[in-house]
Design a protein around this motif. Structure first.
Motif, PDB file in Angstrom:
ATOM      1  N   PRO A  15       0.808  -1.228   0.000  1.00 12.28           N
ATOM      2  CA  PRO A  15       0.000   0.000   0.000  1.00 12.28           C
ATOM      3  C   PRO A  15       0.837   1.272   0.000  1.00 12.28           C
ATOM      4  CG  PRO A  15      -0.084  -1.077   2.144  1.00 12.28           C
ATOM      5  CD  PRO A  15       0.551  -2.052   1.204  1.00 12.28           C
ATOM      6  N   ILE A  16       2.012   1.229   0.628  1.00 10.34           N
ATOM      7  CA  ILE A  16       2.884   2.406   0.613  1.00 10.34           C
ATOM      8  C   ILE A  16       3.312   2.716  -0.818  1.00 10.34           C
ATOM      9  CG2 ILE A  16       5.148   3.275   1.314  1.00 10.34           C
ATOM     10  CD1 ILE A  16       4.731   1.777   3.979  1.00 10.34           C
ATOM     11  N   GLU A  17       3.636   1.669  -1.580  1.00  4.29           N
ATOM     12  CA  GLU A  17       4.013   1.869  -2.977  1.00  4.29           C
ATOM     13  C   GLU A  17       2.814   2.345  -3.794  1.00  4.29           C
ATOM     14  OE1 GLU A  17       6.483   1.724  -6.510  1.00  4.29           O
ATOM     15  OE2 GLU A  17       6.666   2.210  -4.384  1.00  4.29           O
ATOM     16  N   LEU A  18       1.627   1.823  -3.498  1.00  2.96           N
ATOM     17  CA  LEU A  18       0.426   2.279  -4.212  1.00  2.96           C
ATOM     18  C   LEU A  18       0.166   3.753  -3.933  1.00  2.96           C
ATOM     19  CD1 LEU A  18      -1.923   1.137  -6.039  1.00  2.96           C
ATOM     20  CD2 LEU A  18      -3.302   1.159  -3.954  1.00  2.96           C
ATOM     21  N   MET A  19       0.376   4.172  -2.694  1.00  2.23           N
ATOM     22  CA  MET A  19       0.209   5.584  -2.351  1.00  2.23           C
ATOM     23  C   MET A  19       1.152   6.453  -3.172  1.00  2.23           C
ATOM     24  SD  MET A  19      -0.067   5.413   1.814  1.00  2.23           S
ATOM     25  CE  MET A  19      -1.277   4.392   2.661  1.00  2.23           C
ATOM     26  N   ARG A  20       2.355   5.939  -3.409  1.00  2.00           N
ATOM     27  CA  ARG A  20       3.323   6.701  -4.198  1.00  2.00           C
ATOM     28  C   ARG A  20       2.917   6.758  -5.659  1.00  2.00           C
ATOM     29  NH1 ARG A  20       7.695   6.177  -7.500  1.00  2.00           N
ATOM     30  NH2 ARG A  20       7.488   3.900  -7.610  1.00  2.00           N
ATOM     31  N   LEU A  21       2.470   5.633  -6.198  1.00  2.00           N
ATOM     32  CA  LEU A  21       2.134   5.551  -7.612  1.00  2.00           C
ATOM     33  C   LEU A  21       0.802   6.221  -7.938  1.00  2.00           C
ATOM     34  CD1 LEU A  21       3.161   1.840  -8.289  1.00  2.00           C
ATOM     35  CD2 LEU A  21       4.396   3.897  -9.014  1.00  2.00           C
ATOM     36  N   MET A  22      -0.154   6.128  -7.009  1.00  2.00           N
ATOM     37  CA  MET A  22      -1.498   6.669  -7.236  1.00  2.00           C
ATOM     38  C   MET A  22      -1.935   7.491  -6.026  1.00  2.00           C
ATOM     39  SD  MET A  22      -3.521   3.459  -9.010  1.00  2.00           S
ATOM     40  CE  MET A  22      -3.488   3.323 -10.814  1.00  2.00           C
ATOM     41  N   PRO A  23      -1.297   8.632  -5.792  1.00  2.00           N
ATOM     42  CA  PRO A  23      -1.607   9.422  -4.592  1.00  2.00           C
ATOM     43  C   PRO A  23      -3.036   9.936  -4.545  1.00  2.00           C
ATOM     44  CG  PRO A  23      -0.232  10.672  -6.124  1.00  2.00           C
ATOM     45  CD  PRO A  23      -0.268   9.269  -6.630  1.00  2.00           C
ATOM     46  N   GLU A  24      -3.714   9.965  -5.708  1.00  2.00           N
ATOM     47  CA  GLU A  24      -5.090  10.469  -5.740  1.00  2.00           C
ATOM     48  C   GLU A  24      -6.113   9.403  -5.359  1.00  2.00           C
ATOM     49  OE1 GLU A  24      -4.543   8.286  -9.518  1.00  2.00           O
ATOM     50  OE2 GLU A  24      -3.305   9.571  -8.253  1.00  2.00           O
ATOM     51  N   VAL A  25      -5.678   8.159  -5.213  1.00  2.00           N
ATOM     52  CA  VAL A  25      -6.596   7.057  -4.921  1.00  2.00           C
ATOM     53  C   VAL A  25      -6.676   6.836  -3.409  1.00  2.00           C
ATOM     54  CG1 VAL A  25      -7.005   4.566  -5.163  1.00  2.00           C
ATOM     55  CG2 VAL A  25      -6.221   5.909  -7.130  1.00  2.00           C
TER      56      VAL A  25
ATOM     57  N   ALA B 117      -2.446   0.770  10.511  1.00  2.00           N
ATOM     58  CA  ALA B 117      -2.946   1.395   9.284  1.00  2.00           C
ATOM     59  C   ALA B 117      -3.127   2.899   9.486  1.00  2.00           C
ATOM     60  CB  ALA B 117      -4.264   0.747   8.868  1.00  2.00           C
ATOM     61  N   MET B 118      -3.629   3.308  10.633  1.00  2.00           N
ATOM     62  CA  MET B 118      -3.789   4.733  10.913  1.00  2.00           C
ATOM     63  C   MET B 118      -2.422   5.424  10.993  1.00  2.00           C
ATOM     64  SD  MET B 118      -7.030   5.276  10.952  1.00  2.00           S
ATOM     65  CE  MET B 118      -6.932   4.110   9.575  1.00  2.00           C
ATOM     66  N   ASP B 119      -1.448   4.735  11.596  1.00  2.31           N
ATOM     67  CA  ASP B 119      -0.108   5.303  11.702  1.00  2.31           C
ATOM     68  C   ASP B 119       0.520   5.494  10.322  1.00  2.31           C
ATOM     69  OD1 ASP B 119      -0.391   5.234  14.439  1.00  2.31           O
ATOM     70  OD2 ASP B 119       0.734   3.369  14.709  1.00  2.31           O
ATOM     71  N   LEU B 120       0.076   4.689   9.348  1.00  5.38           N
ATOM     72  CA  LEU B 120       0.597   4.789   7.978  1.00  5.38           C
ATOM     73  C   LEU B 120      -0.286   5.667   7.087  1.00  5.38           C
ATOM     74  CD1 LEU B 120       1.705   1.066   7.479  1.00  5.38           C
ATOM     75  CD2 LEU B 120       3.177   3.059   7.830  1.00  5.38           C
ATOM     76  N   LEU B 121      -1.191   6.414   7.715  1.00  5.97           N
ATOM     77  CA  LEU B 121      -2.032   7.401   7.024  1.00  5.97           C
ATOM     78  C   LEU B 121      -3.013   6.785   6.029  1.00  5.97           C
ATOM     79  CD1 LEU B 121       0.539  10.293   6.415  1.00  5.97           C
ATOM     80  CD2 LEU B 121      -1.145  10.075   8.252  1.00  5.97           C
ATOM     81  N   PHE B 122      -3.515   5.585   6.348  1.00  7.97           N
ATOM     82  CA  PHE B 122      -4.612   5.054   5.548  1.00  7.97           C
ATOM     83  C   PHE B 122      -5.828   5.953   5.725  1.00  7.97           C
ATOM     84  CE2 PHE B 122      -1.953   1.492   5.121  1.00  7.97           C
ATOM     85  CZ  PHE B 122      -2.535   0.540   4.281  1.00  7.97           C
TER      86      PHE B 122
ATOM     87  N   LEU C 174      -5.305   8.891  15.868  1.00  9.12           N
ATOM     88  CA  LEU C 174      -5.181   9.339  14.483  1.00  9.12           C
ATOM     89  C   LEU C 174      -4.060  10.366  14.379  1.00  9.12           C
ATOM     90  CD1 LEU C 174      -8.992   9.756  13.692  1.00  9.12           C
ATOM     91  CD2 LEU C 174      -7.558   7.718  13.468  1.00  9.12           C
ATOM     92  N   PRO C 175      -2.877   9.942  13.947  1.00 10.59           N
ATOM     93  CA  PRO C 175      -1.737  10.866  13.867  1.00 10.59           C
ATOM     94  C   PRO C 175      -1.889  11.847  12.717  1.00 10.59           C
ATOM     95  CG  PRO C 175      -1.134   8.754  12.936  1.00 10.59           C
ATOM     96  CD  PRO C 175      -2.519   8.583  13.515  1.00 10.59           C
ATOM     97  N   HIS C 176      -1.221  12.988  12.847  1.00  5.58           N
ATOM     98  CA  HIS C 176      -1.187  13.985  11.779  1.00  5.58           C
ATOM     99  C   HIS C 176       0.047  13.761  10.915  1.00  5.58           C
ATOM    100  CE1 HIS C 176      -4.376  16.103  13.865  1.00  5.58           C
ATOM    101  NE2 HIS C 176      -3.649  16.115  14.967  1.00  5.58           N
ATOM    102  N   GLU C 177      -0.040  14.155   9.655  1.00  7.87           N
ATOM    103  CA  GLU C 177       1.119  14.016   8.781  1.00  7.87           C
ATOM    104  C   GLU C 177       2.198  15.030   9.140  1.00  7.87           C
ATOM    105  OE1 GLU C 177       2.216  13.708   4.004  1.00  7.87           O
ATOM    106  OE2 GLU C 177       0.169  14.109   4.652  1.00  7.87           O
ATOM    107  N   GLN C 178       1.786  16.187   9.671  1.00  9.48           N
ATOM    108  CA  GLN C 178       2.741  17.240  10.019  1.00  9.48           C
ATOM    109  C   GLN C 178       2.398  17.833  11.380  1.00  9.48           C
ATOM    110  OE1 GLN C 178       5.453  17.898   8.563  1.00  9.48           O
ATOM    111  NE2 GLN C 178       5.212  16.890   6.573  1.00  9.48           N
ATOM    112  N   SER C 179       3.328  18.573  11.920  1.00 12.24           N
ATOM    113  CA  SER C 179       3.120  19.290  13.180  1.00 12.24           C
ATOM    114  C   SER C 179       3.402  20.775  12.954  1.00 12.24           C
ATOM    115  CB  SER C 179       4.059  18.745  14.259  1.00 12.24           C
ATOM    116  OG  SER C 179       4.075  19.591  15.396  1.00 12.24           O
ATOM    117  N   ASN C 180       2.724  21.610  13.706  1.00 12.29           N
ATOM    118  CA  ASN C 180       2.949  23.057  13.597  1.00 12.29           C
ATOM    119  C   ASN C 180       4.032  23.543  14.564  1.00 12.29           C
ATOM    120  OD1 ASN C 180       0.965  23.472  11.615  1.00 12.29           O
ATOM    121  ND2 ASN C 180      -0.653  23.499  13.178  1.00 12.29           N
TER     122      ASN C 180
END
Length: 360
Positions: free
Chosen positions: A182-192, A215-220, A256-262
């Motif tokens: 799924p990590i590779e799929l996210m890279r290849l098809m980020p819009e999916v 899965a949540m930690d990996l931003l599913f 539910l982790p965030h992708e970034q922090s402020n």
């Protein structure tokens, strides 16, 4: 981004996209009881298997068309959207007749491009949301290809479901999580958008919460979970289904982790560490390039003396030595083995390419 896309498709959404329901529709009472138990629990759509592709004949293979009528009634009574798996054009036609809100292509079907194309052709001219499960083998190309076939048929509301891959090895889970797919799929098809099916990965209800959190930690973008009012009595996959209460409790406990922090401190330190990683990666690649220079020289010597490219005893020595060194550096044996196998494959390729070029 994925969750926003799913919301645009008309599915209710809070912090996480959820699909839940029994592995199989078994009776009208079971379907209605489960659907009512999931109402107002943040579920995007109610799932239930109507046709069940079993490994061997003679086991429960689903109730067929009458199950669609039960799901339609559940939708009318609860307001939940409904979805099921389709494996052939006749399934698609039946689901379209009942106006199902979402369909998905199962892992066994994704494995066969002919079957996926037949489903894509049956869906041509519609715009029903369709999710595609990863194939049973660790073949990301098949997964991407299945999604592309549906897109080529004019479907625009496409998502993916990760359910792990089959493995002959003894392990804790029913299917290997194989997160790199799924990590590779996210890279290849980020819009999916991509959701995780922890039920099929785990095979055991007690393990589902752990995989769901990973899965949540990996931003599913969400989860598809099998939920049954009385799991021990289920006619299929009894061990991997949660009760409605267990499902609600698991979702409530998810972080539910965030992708970034402020945080400026966090961002500055991460920037420094990333620079260090970039420099180390560059050094690693330069070292690999030098290693291949040596490998090619070794290959030329082998060719001159008519010595085989593959040296099994030497390879065995390398593997044992590098694995032991890796373990001493707190690296897992599997990781070191994978790295060394990749390096060895490239070394063989380089030597064979020089051998062929020299012969030409």
């Amino acid at each position: 981004m994925g969750k926003d896309i799913i919301k645009q498709w008309g599915f209710p959404l809070d912090n996480i996209f959820l699909a839940a329901g029994p592995c199989s529709a078994e009776s009208e009472q079971q379907v209605l009881e489960t659907a009512h138990a999931l109402t107002e629990k943040g579920v995007g759509f109610f799932r239930a298997g109507i046709w069940k592709p079993r490994t061997r004949p003679g086991s429960f293979e689903g109730v067929g068309l009458k199950g669609l009528a039960w799901m339609d009634r559940a939708r009318s009574e609860t307001g939940l959207k409904i979805g099921t798996e389709v494996a052939e054009p006749s399934h698609v036609e039946a689901c379209l007749e009942y106006g199902l809100d979402v369909l998905w292509v199962g892992a066994r079907t994704t494995t066969n491009p002919f079957s996926v194309q037949a489903i894509a052709d049956a869906l041509r001219g519609t715009d029903v949301p369709v999710f595609v499960k990863n194939p049973m083998s660790a073949d990301t190309g098949l997964w991407v290809g299945a999604i592309e076939r549906l897109a080529n048929a004019g479907l625009t509301k496409l998502g993916a479901i990760h359910r792990g891959v089959s493995s002959a090895l003894e392990m804790r889970y029913r299917n290997a999580p194989a997160w790199k797919m799924p990590i590779e799929l996210m890279r290849l098809m980020p819009e999916v958008p991509i959701i995780c099916d922890p039920s099929h990965i785990c095979g055991k209800a007690s393990l589902i919460a752990t995989i769901a959190q990973e899965a949540m930690d990996l931003l599913f973008d969400g989860l598809m979970v099998e939920v049954h009012p009385d799991p021990p009595s289920a006619l299929s996959d009894a061990a991997q289904q949660l009760t409605p209460a267990q499902f609600v409790s698991m979702v409530a406990d998810l972080e539910l982790p965030h992708e970034q922090s402020n945080s400026a401190t966090f961002l500055n330190r991460m920037s420094e560490l990333r620079e260090d990683v970039d420099e180390l990666d560059s050094n690693i690649l330069e070292l690999l390039g030098k290693r291949m220079d040596i490998v090619r020289e070794m290959g030329r010597l082998k060719t001159e003396q008519n010595v085989s490219t593959l040296q099994p005893h030497r390879w065995q020595e390398i593997v044992q030595d590098r694995v032991n060194k890796g373990i001493g550096l707190d690296l897992s044996e599997d990781f070191v083995l994978q790295v060394m196998q990749s390096i060895h494959e490239e070394a063989i390729r380089q030597q064979e390419a020089d051998r062929v070029e020299g012969a030409g």
